[in-house]
Design an enzyme around this catalytic site. Structure first.
Site, PDB file in Angstrom:
ATOM      1  N   ASP A 113       0.879  -1.179   0.000  1.00  0.00           N
ATOM      2  CA  ASP A 113       0.000   0.000   0.000  1.00  0.00           C
ATOM      3  C   ASP A 113       0.915   1.226   0.000  1.00  0.00           C
ATOM      4  OD1 ASP A 113      -1.575   2.216   0.864  1.00  0.00           O
ATOM      5  OD2 ASP A 113      -2.971   0.890   1.892  1.00  0.00           O
ATOM      6  N   CYS A 116       1.613   2.914   3.298  1.00  0.00           N
ATOM      7  CA  CYS A 116       2.129   2.040   4.360  1.00  0.00           C
ATOM      8  C   CYS A 116       3.589   2.393   4.672  1.00  0.00           C
ATOM      9  CB  CYS A 116       1.993   0.593   3.914  1.00  0.00           C
ATOM     10  SG  CYS A 116       3.022  -0.585   4.782  1.00  0.00           S
ATOM     11  N   CYS A 119       5.988  -0.518   4.023  1.00  0.00           N
ATOM     12  CA  CYS A 119       6.125  -0.720   2.572  1.00  0.00           C
ATOM     13  C   CYS A 119       7.133   0.288   2.018  1.00  0.00           C
ATOM     14  CB  CYS A 119       4.782  -0.528   1.870  1.00  0.00           C
ATOM     15  SG  CYS A 119       3.519  -1.725   2.319  1.00  0.00           S
ATOM     16  N   ARG A 143      -5.184  -0.873   1.955  1.00  0.00           N
ATOM     17  CA  ARG A 143      -5.715  -1.432   3.195  1.00  0.00           C
ATOM     18  C   ARG A 143      -7.119  -0.947   3.528  1.00  0.00           C
ATOM     19  NH1 ARG A 143      -0.979   0.645   6.860  1.00  0.00           N
ATOM     20  NH2 ARG A 143      -1.253   2.367   5.378  1.00  0.00           N
TER      21      ARG A 143
END
Length: 228
Positions: A113, A116, A119, A143
């Site tokens: 994502d 994120c 991430c 998400r």
């Protein structure tokens, strides 16, 4: 004799189809969708792949098990759904954003994502993963569902140069044009089916879900151990 054998085979086939239809009908009544019924390694059980994940169902559709099933081998427990899940992931290969390792030893698929934090950390280190022989393939998993982030990710995944678009997004340069999540919706639905709960979620080439963020060397160690 041949006619009798043919008749028996037809009867078995019809019964199998009837059992599969019963399983689908009962799971649909529980709200499951996109149901595929397949054989399982355990006699008397069927594997049902649904939009909510993988279930194991008795052939008469009366009993359902939810959770992982492992085959106990000399090399340790093996998730029997792994190959099935790996095949589903690989079916979306042409839609992935891929950062290939020059000397590829391992391939992982990461549900990510763009909002994120971990991430972002993983993406900052993508060259380090590549240098260790790990190819990183991204699938989209917004998400919060199909909201603005999903539309931004659709713009990234459908850009003329998705790698450049993702790199820019990770630098904070998000796409200005938002697109209806089509590819992203498909990837998100697969993530739900695989049991993705958060991002990043790392999946090995054998369909094993490793969970969240791992540093490059830590991921390499896990992959090496899994390969033994």
């Amino acid at each position: 004799m041949n006619k009798l054998l043919t008749a028996l085979l037809v009867t078995v086939s019809v019964n199998a189809m009837a059992d599969d239809a019963t399983i689908k009908s009962k799971l649909q009544a529980l709200g499951a969708k996109n149901i595929e019924v397949k054989d399982s390694p355990v006699k008397g059980l069927k594997t049902a792949v649904t939009d909510q994940g993988i279930l194991y169902v008795s052939e008469n559709g009366q009993y359902v098990l939810q959770g992982k099933m492992y085959e106990l081998t000399n090399k340790g427990p093996v998730d029997v759904a792994g190959k099935l899940l790996a095949d589903k992931v690989n079916a979306l290969k042409n839609e992935m954003i891929i950062y290939p390792a020059k000397n590829e030893k391992y391939v992982v698929t990461v549900f990510m994502d763009i909002t994120c934090h971990y991430c972002h950390i993983l993406h900052q280190q993508v060259k380090e993963y590549n240098d260790l022989g790990i190819t990183v393939r991204y699938l989209a998993f917004p998400r919060a569902g199909m909201n603005e982030t999903a539309r931004q990710m659709e713009a990234i995944w459908t850009a003329k140069d998705p790698v450049f678009a993702l790199n820019e997004a990770e630098k904070g340069n998000l796409p200005k044009e938002l697109k209806t999540p089509n590819i992203v919706k498909k990837q998100y639905d697969l993530g739900v089916q695989l049991g993705v709960k958060g991002t990043p979620s790392i999946v090995t080439s054998t369909g094993e879900m490793l969970g969240g963020y791992l540093k490059p060397q830590d991921l390499l160690a896990v992959l090496q151990e899994s390969a033994q």
